[in-house]
Design a protein around this motif. Structure first.
Motif, short mmCIF file in Angstrom:
data_model
loop_
_atom_site.label_atom_id
_atom_site.label_comp_id
_atom_site.label_asym_id
_atom_site.label_seq_id
_atom_site.Cartn_x
_atom_site.Cartn_y
_atom_site.Cartn_z
N ASP A 1 -0.69 -1.39 -0.84
CA ASP A 1 -0.19 -2.44 0.05
C ASP A 1 0.68 -1.81 1.15
O ASP A 1 1.70 -1.17 0.85
N PRO A 2 0.32 -1.99 2.43
CA PRO A 2 1.13 -1.39 3.51
C PRO A 2 2.57 -1.89 3.53
O PRO A 2 3.47 -1.20 4.01
N ASN A 3 2.81 -3.09 2.99
CA ASN A 3 4.19 -3.60 2.93
C ASN A 3 5.04 -2.80 1.95
O ASN A 3 6.27 -2.85 2.01
N ILE A 4 4.38 -2.09 1.05
CA ILE A 4 5.12 -1.24 0.10
C ILE A 4 5.19 0.19 0.62
O ILE A 4 6.23 0.83 0.56
N ILE A 5 4.10 0.68 1.17
CA ILE A 5 4.06 2.08 1.64
C ILE A 5 5.03 2.32 2.79
O ILE A 5 5.69 3.35 2.86
N LYS A 6 5.11 1.39 3.69
CA LYS A 6 5.96 1.52 4.90
C LYS A 6 5.69 2.88 5.55
O LYS A 6 4.56 3.18 5.87
#
Ligand code: CP
Length: 311
Positions: A209-214
């Motif tokens: 999830d890109p919201n987690i990877i940042k």
């Protein structure tokens, strides 16, 4: 601490890790704190470590513990306003209130479907309990997070770090079954909050999830990512974009002694030998996974202690 749903519920992470290490040295130092308090653990899914370590942690604090496999109870309905004339027998609205009367704290394990991304991302089971229960709720692995595991992992790294900012790599591994993203998500979040050099490596198509990877660095080249690693955390997860799918087999991503070099090996367990990681690593002193499992007790115990102090 009220609820412990994810790592963001920890106000001072470094202090929490330090306190857990102190508890580990003397697990019974707060053995009267939980007297006359009851922990109810609800398992929608299987568990070995979470089930035993959380119960042990509660008992070290003097709590009573009741464990319920939810499959043994009435089938729960979570949808609001539904006509319950099919297979569900009890609504979460009653169940959460009823369990709250028996429990001082409730633990919930509820995995994702891996078929309905939006529903899984909404954390509908965990959030139903935390919204409807009148007592604190602990996440014992939900659709998207496993914060008790990540806290145990942070304790393990703190105990074994040899330098101020060690290099930690999260390396995807092959697996015959589609697995959730919860362990990887929480480990990523935990490492983003630690004083470490952190990166992730996985084959193309397995982006989390890109919201987690940042802005965490991601490499599709495993060998490049593993260079000079001090800790290598190995974990499978299914595709997030092609939700819940296993893409083309990538058996060459299995962790081997040649790839890991002198780094410490980490895994949350259970692990499939010679699929995820070869025997030579698991049977060597490089493997920290048994210690990670031991630290699950002290991760749970420090969380329960904070909750009991807030009751
Ligand atoms: N790591 C972990 O959560 O193990 P269990 O699924 O056995 O609880």
């Amino acid at each position: 601490m009220t609820h412990f749903l994810n790592i963001n519920n920890i106000s001072d992470l470094n202090k929490m890790v330090e306190e857990a290490i102190v508890l580990k040295a003397n697990p019974f130092m707060f053995q009267t704190l939980g007297a006359q308090k009851t922990l109810v653990l609800l398992f929608f899914n299987a568990s070995l470590r979470t089930r035993i370590s959380t119960e042990l942690a509660a008992k070290n604090l003097g709590m009573n513990v009741i464990v319920l496999n939810v499959s043994d109870a009435w089938q729960l309905e979570f949808e609001d306003g539904i006509v319950m004339n099919l297979h569900t027998s009890e609504h979460i609205k009653e169940a959460a209130q009823v369990i709250s009367q028996y429990a001082s704290i409730i633990g919930v394990r509820a995995f994702p479907s891996l078929s309905d991304k939006a529903k899984d991302q909404s954390e509908w089971v965990l959030n139903a309990f935390s919204n409807l229960a009148s007592v604190p709720v602990i996440n014992m692995e939900s659709a998207t997070a496993h914060p008790l595991q990540a806290l145990a992992d942070a304790i393990t790294i703190a105990e074994h770090r040899q330098s101020q900012a060690p290099k930690v790599v999260l390396s995807w591994a092959p697996h015959p079954k589609a697995l959730p993203h919860a362990v990887a998500n929480s480990f990523v979040r935990m490492m983003q909050l630690q004083d470490v050099e952190f990166c992730i490596t996985h084959p193309e198509g397995y982006d989390l999830d890109p919201n987690i990877i940042k802005d965490t660095p991601v490499f599709y080249d495993q060998e490049k990512a593993l260079q000079n690693a001090d800790f290598v955390y190995v974990k499978n997860w299914s595709s997030f974009n092609d939700y819940g799918k296993i893409l083309t087999p990538k058996t060459n991503w299995m962790m081997t002694q040649q790839k890991i070099g002198h780094a410490k090996f980490m895994h949350c367990l259970p692990v499939r030998r010679n699929v995820v990681v070869e025997d030579a690593i698991l049977d060597s002193v490089q493997s920290l996974c048994i210690e990670q499992s031991n630290n699950r007790t002290y991760a749970a115990q420090i969380v329960l202690k904070k909750m009991l102090e807030s009751l």
